[in-house]
Enzyme design. Structure first.
Site, PDB file in Angstrom:
ATOM      1  N   ARG A  63       1.032  -1.303  -0.015  1.00  0.00           N
ATOM      2  CA  ARG A  63       0.167   0.119   0.043  1.00  0.00           C
ATOM      3  C   ARG A  63       0.875   1.122   0.481  1.00  0.00           C
ATOM      4  NH1 ARG A  63      -2.114   2.057   4.229  1.00  0.00           N
ATOM      5  NH2 ARG A  63      -2.552  -0.248   5.666  1.00  0.00           N
ATOM      6  N   TYR A 115     -16.983  14.633 -17.840  1.00  0.00           N
ATOM      7  CA  TYR A 115     -17.084  13.748 -17.380  1.00  0.00           C
ATOM      8  C   TYR A 115     -18.188  13.518 -16.279  1.00  0.00           C
ATOM      9  CZ  TYR A 115     -15.987   8.691 -15.923  1.00  0.00           C
ATOM     10  OH  TYR A 115     -16.404   7.262 -15.371  1.00  0.00           O
ATOM     11  N   ASP A 188      -7.827  16.929 -17.218  1.00  0.00           N
ATOM     12  CA  ASP A 188      -8.120  15.944 -16.907  1.00  0.00           C
ATOM     13  C   ASP A 188      -7.860  15.456 -18.265  1.00  0.00           C
ATOM     14  OD1 ASP A 188      -9.073  13.250 -17.664  1.00  0.00           O
ATOM     15  OD2 ASP A 188     -11.322  13.871 -16.330  1.00  0.00           O
ATOM     16  N   LYS A 213      -8.327   3.868 -19.574  1.00  0.00           N
ATOM     17  CA  LYS A 213      -8.970   3.497 -21.238  1.00  0.00           C
ATOM     18  C   LYS A 213      -8.113   3.759 -21.972  1.00  0.00           C
ATOM     19  CE  LYS A 213     -12.657   5.375 -18.920  1.00  0.00           C
ATOM     20  NZ  LYS A 213     -12.639   6.783 -18.776  1.00  0.00           N
TER      21      LYS A 213
END
Ligand SMILES: *Cc1c(COP(=O)(O)O)cnc(C)c1O
Length: 390
Positions: A63, A115, A188, A213
């Protein structure tokens, strides 16, 4: 970043000039332990301590840092021209982390076309009540200027090309307005990718991606990433949110993202070539009212796209005459292009945004959004033609 990346000498990386080469080599090298040229996938959650209690590899617990994730982060930092990258479990986790990390925690200015997941994050989680959000049409710089002046603003969020109206926003101009008002500007860059557009070079304070994407590129992984320049006020808070709130990108997803990056430049060129041909073919059809794509000379974003991007992207929307019913019926007749959400993979995908987004949607009823994939473009066009024929 803690932990070293198990790869070849850093000097090899700094000598790399061209983007295509960086996409393959940055953050990676031949594995010194085995000679493997494909970067090892490190799934181990924990790493051995020495007898004296130290961590000789620099890694302790996945982590906090993981070798495969570090390599993906280093590669993204190199490709966006940033200093550090912080990888999250999804694009939305990255977005939520940025809202939380911006130093003043003041008002956030958003584009009015963006988005849809961000709208849902604001409407359906505590994020909406913890920050003040103000949407503006960022194509109009005067609107941005008055929005940042109206109330103290901490963050200006930029999305270009935008979803689903495929609008172009002038990154350099909006960043300047944000900075004059003492706000950070974040872009973005999911739809353009660093192949087509590098916002840090245009003044952005951070770049965010849904790696789900184009970066992954095959619709088979999920991750998000934020890239920041040196001395970024966002870097430490983002790293702490990643580490302690724990929505980290999984090693396998990072490995798939690294594999995707290797072909990102060639895939993007092929995606862009296909999209321009599809846009031109759709423009010629009487049943298509309008094609929204900056590659078309008639598009209001065309000149800005030519200045700001090295290609027009491969996302386009078109408006079918006859509204929502006609658009749904058209999509229903498609045989090759897949009716599915998401974008950026090898398969061409189409989506009726208004019905996906529901009653709050601002998308025109007749609008279909398309992610032009890597099939032969004539097959894509033939499928669209037959679906629009009757
Ligand atoms: C998909 C997407 C996101 C969200 O990313 P996830 O990986 O689905 O969480 C954010 N911004 C844009 C532009 C996207 O296309």
């Amino acid at each position: 970043m803690t932990g070293k990346i198990p790869n070849g000498p850093a000097s090899k990386e700094t000598s790399i000039v061209h983007f295509e080469t960086k996409a393959i080599h940055a953050g990676r090298g031949v594995d010194p332990a085995t000679g493997a040229i494909s970067i090892p996938l490190h799934t181990s959650t924990t790493f051995e301590r020495s007898a004296d209690g130290s961590f000789p590899s620099g890694f302790e617990y996945t982590r906090d840092a993981n070798p495969t994730r570090n390599a993906f982060e280093a590669a993204m930092a190199a490709l966006e021209g940033g200093q550090e990258a912080i990888a999250f479990a999804s694009g939305m986790a990255a977005i939520a982390a940025i809202f939380e990390a911006h130093p003043s925690r003041g008002r956030v200015i958003l584009p009015n076309d963006m988005y849809f997941g961000i709208r849902s994050l604001i409407d359906e989680t505590d994020v909406g009540s913890r920050f003040e959000f103000a949407p503006v049409d960022m194509r109009n710089l005067e609107d941005v200027r008055s929005a940042v002046k109206a109330r103290p603003t901490g963050l200006v969020w930029i999305e270009t090309p935008s979803n689903p109206m495929i609008r172009l926003v002038d990154i350099a101009a909006v960043c300047q307005i944000a900075h004059e008002a003492g706000a950070l500007a974040v872009v973005d860059n999911t739809w353009a990718t660093p192949v087509l557009q590098r916002p840090l070079e245009l003044g952005a304070d951070a770049v965010m991606h849904s790696a789900t994407k184009y970066i992954g590129g095959h619709s088979d992984m999920m991750a998000g990433v934020v890239v920041v320049p040196s001395f970024s006020a966002l870097e430490r808070p983002l790293r702490m949110i990643q580490k302690h709130k724990g929505s980290v990108a999984a090693p396998f997803d990072c490995w798939l993202a690294l594999r995707g990056l290797q072909t990102l430049p060639v895939r993007m060129r092929a995606h862009c070539d296909g999209a321009l041909k599809v846009a031109n073919a759709l423009s010629a059809l009487p049943r298509v009212e309008k094609v929204l794509f900056p590659g078309l000379a008639s598009d209001p974003g065309h000149d800005l796209a030519k200045r700001q991007m090295t290609g027009f992207g491969a996302m386009l929307s078109f408006i079918v005459a006859g509204g929502a019913d006609a658009a749904m019926a058209m999509a229903g007749r498609l045989k090759l292009v897949v009716r599915a959400t998401s974008l950026g993979g090898t398969h061409s995908l189409i989506e009726h945004r208004a019905s996906v987004e529901g009653p709050k949607s601002m998308a025109p009823g007749g609008l279909l959004r398309m992610s032009v994939g890597l099939e032969h473009v004539q097959d894509i066009i033939d499928d669209l033609m037959q679906a629009l024929a009757d």
